[in-house]
Scaffold this active site. Structure first.
Site, PDB file in Angstrom:
ATOM      1  N   HIS A  32       0.798  -1.233   0.000  1.00  0.00           N
ATOM      2  CA  HIS A  32       0.000   0.000   0.000  1.00  0.00           C
ATOM      3  C   HIS A  32       0.829   1.280   0.000  1.00  0.00           C
ATOM      4  O   HIS A  32       0.283   2.369  -0.123  1.00  0.00           O
ATOM      5  CB  HIS A  32      -0.947   0.033   1.205  1.00  0.00           C
ATOM      6  CG  HIS A  32      -0.252   0.340   2.494  1.00  0.00           C
ATOM      7  ND1 HIS A  32       0.540  -0.572   3.126  1.00  0.00           N
ATOM      8  CD2 HIS A  32      -0.204   1.459   3.252  1.00  0.00           C
ATOM      9  CE1 HIS A  32       1.037  -0.036   4.220  1.00  0.00           C
ATOM     10  NE2 HIS A  32       0.609   1.204   4.324  1.00  0.00           N
TER      11      HIS A  32
HETATM   12  N1  UDP Z   1      -3.359  -4.822   9.202  1.00  0.00           N
HETATM   13  C1  UDP Z   1      -4.580  -5.430   9.415  1.00  0.00           C
HETATM   14  N2  UDP Z   1      -5.268  -5.904   8.340  1.00  0.00           N
HETATM   15  C2  UDP Z   1      -4.796  -5.825   7.070  1.00  0.00           C
HETATM   16  C3  UDP Z   1      -3.535  -5.236   6.862  1.00  0.00           C
HETATM   17  C4  UDP Z   1      -2.841  -4.713   7.958  1.00  0.00           C
HETATM   18  O1  UDP Z   1      -5.034  -5.543  10.553  1.00  0.00           O
HETATM   19  O2  UDP Z   1      -5.485  -6.261   6.141  1.00  0.00           O
HETATM   20  C5  UDP Z   1      -2.654  -4.286  10.382  1.00  0.00           C
HETATM   21  C6  UDP Z   1      -1.255  -4.799  10.539  1.00  0.00           C
HETATM   22  O3  UDP Z   1      -1.241  -6.050  11.158  1.00  0.00           O
HETATM   23  C7  UDP Z   1      -0.620  -3.698  11.364  1.00  0.00           C
HETATM   24  C8  UDP Z   1      -1.287  -2.456  10.845  1.00  0.00           C
HETATM   25  O4  UDP Z   1      -2.491  -2.887  10.223  1.00  0.00           O
HETATM   26  O5  UDP Z   1      -0.924  -3.841  12.726  1.00  0.00           O
HETATM   27  C9  UDP Z   1      -0.340  -1.834   9.855  1.00  0.00           C
HETATM   28  O6  UDP Z   1      -0.975  -0.975   9.081  1.00  0.00           O
HETATM   29  P1  UDP Z   1      -0.484  -0.558   7.638  1.00  0.00           P
HETATM   30  O7  UDP Z   1       0.288  -1.638   7.007  1.00  0.00           O
HETATM   31  O8  UDP Z   1      -1.717  -0.082   6.953  1.00  0.00           O
HETATM   32  O9  UDP Z   1       0.410   0.724   7.933  1.00  0.00           O
HETATM   33  P2  UDP Z   1       1.939   1.018   8.205  1.00  0.00           P
HETATM   34  O10 UDP Z   1       2.381   0.168   9.348  1.00  0.00           O
HETATM   35  O11 UDP Z   1       2.675   0.731   6.944  1.00  0.00           O
HETATM   36  O12 UDP Z   1       1.991   2.462   8.546  1.00  0.00           O
END
Ligand code: UDP
Length: 356
Positions: A206
């Site tokens: 993403h």
């Molecule tokens: N996550 C979730 N469901 C999904 C994808 C991600 O619960 O389908 C959780 C993941 O386990 C983590 C958080 O969302 O705890 C991370 O979010 P994301 O990857 O959107 O953001 P980033 O960490 O890159 O800022």
């Protein structure tokens, strides 16, 4: 009793805020939550509040689907209005989204102490909107809770030691969440049976640097398609990525499923063979659940995972992705090293905030 306003807006912030909200209740800090609305779908927002028992937001700003500037500007205006009315003792922000920056900026201009959790992280890539948000938020915060030694080092390198800002290394609140919710997840989640999964690769995509570059995205999809021919690849697909793939008329061969709730995600992480991601949080969660990770980026803020051989950076190069997959699939690692604290990061932060 101390009154704290917490600003959240995006999925990773719900996971982080859940850990502090629970601890605030224990130490008698009154918390009122502002949800900016950056993520709003049921499966990107509501499910986290329900599953993780996060208190219902006192304010919903419903700001989404705008350019970075418009989104941040409207959030700033909305949050300022609430802060003027609520007059809190402090404002909590998490991570590196536009909601983080807008909250910190609104509070700092009103001389309300800003507390930043997950402070000090740097990718050193200023093309990332998240990097801009992190650097600016840290600079206008009063209390910086850092998850790692590297985060503290980064702040020192930027001269923070001589500023009137408190730097506290307390560990990673996402580790707290993973430990706390894992038992519940295994009782509640049916994601493995629902999608008939046994041996599989879990992937997420993403990051704007991948989704907004058609060549990068095509290359990643092609790499994942090739891996899918060896081991089934499951991708809970972010709505933005799904939309872009549809516009580009790309139909991946691997299994795209809707974004899952946190409990399902924990089950996928615990039971997959390997993780492939451009997410910040998922890189760490792979480690928490003893899985190797291939990161679809050129840099990571979580350098200790790479240094210790748990994570390999491949950018968007499909060939490098396949080589890393081949290598890590047969590698055995000991994941017992303590990189992110003992699951008490939120507890110690809440106790300190109650005393500030
Ligand atoms: N996550 C979730 N469901 C999904 C994808 C991600 O619960 O389908 C959780 C993941 O386990 C983590 C958080 O969302 O705890 C991370 O979010 P994301 O990857 O959107 O953001 P980033 O960490 O890159 O800022």
């Amino acid at each position: 009793m101390k009154k704290i306003i917490t600003v959240v807006g995006a999925r990773p912030q719900f996971v982080k805020a859940a850990t502090l909200s629970r601890e605030f209740q224990k130490v008698g800090v009154e918390e009122r939550i502002i949800h900016t609305g950056q993520h709003f779908d049921a499966n990107m927002s509501d499910v986290f509040f329900t599953e993780m028992d996060i208190p219902k937001p006192a304010y919903q700003l419903d700001i989404n689907g705008l350019t970075h500037g418009a989104m941040t500007g409207r959030m700033l205006e909305g949050i300022e209005e609430i802060l003027l009315k609520e007059k809190p003792d402090g404002l909590m922000v998490y991570g590196d989204t536009n909601s983080t920056l807008a909250g910190a900026l609104a509070a700092s201009k009103l001389h309300i102490p800003v507390i930043h959790v997950e402070a000090g992280l740097r990718s050193f890539n200023m093309a990332m909107p998240e990097e801009i948000n992190r650097i600016l938020t840290d600079r206008i915060s009063n209390y910086l809770f850092c998850p790692t030694d590297t985060a503290v080092k980064n702040l020192h390198a930027e001269g923070y030691a001589s500023m009137p800002i408190r730097i506290i290394k307390n560990g990673d609140v996402m580790q707290d969440a993973a430990l706390y919710y894992a038992a519940k997840a295994s009782q509640v989640s049916d994601v493995l049976t629902k999608h008939q999964l046994s041996s599989f690769v879990l992937a997420t995509i993403h990051r704007q640097e991948n989704t907004d570059n058609p060549d990068y995205l095509r290359s990643i999809i092609s790499g994942l398609n090739s891996i899918h021919a060896i081991t089934p690849v499951v991708v809970p697909i972010h709505p933005r990525t799904r939309g872009i793939l549809a516009k580009m008329d790309i139909t991946p061969k691997f299994n795209m499923i809707d974004p899952v709730g946190y409990f399902d995600m924990i089950m996928l992480l615990q039971n997959c063979d390997i993780v492939i991601t451009d997410s910040g949080g998922v890189q760490k969660e792979a480690f928490f659940f003893g899985k190797h990770c291939i990161t679809l980026r050129e840099q990571t803020e979580w350098v200790e995972l790479v240094e210790n051989g748990f994570n390999t950076l491949v950018g968007s190069d499909s060939q490098q992705l396949l080589t890393a997959f081949d290598f890590l699939s047969s590698k055995a690692s000991d994941f017992s090293i303590d990189l992110y604290g003992n699951g008490k990061a939120a507890e110690s932060a809440a106790k300190m905030i109650a005393e500030f």
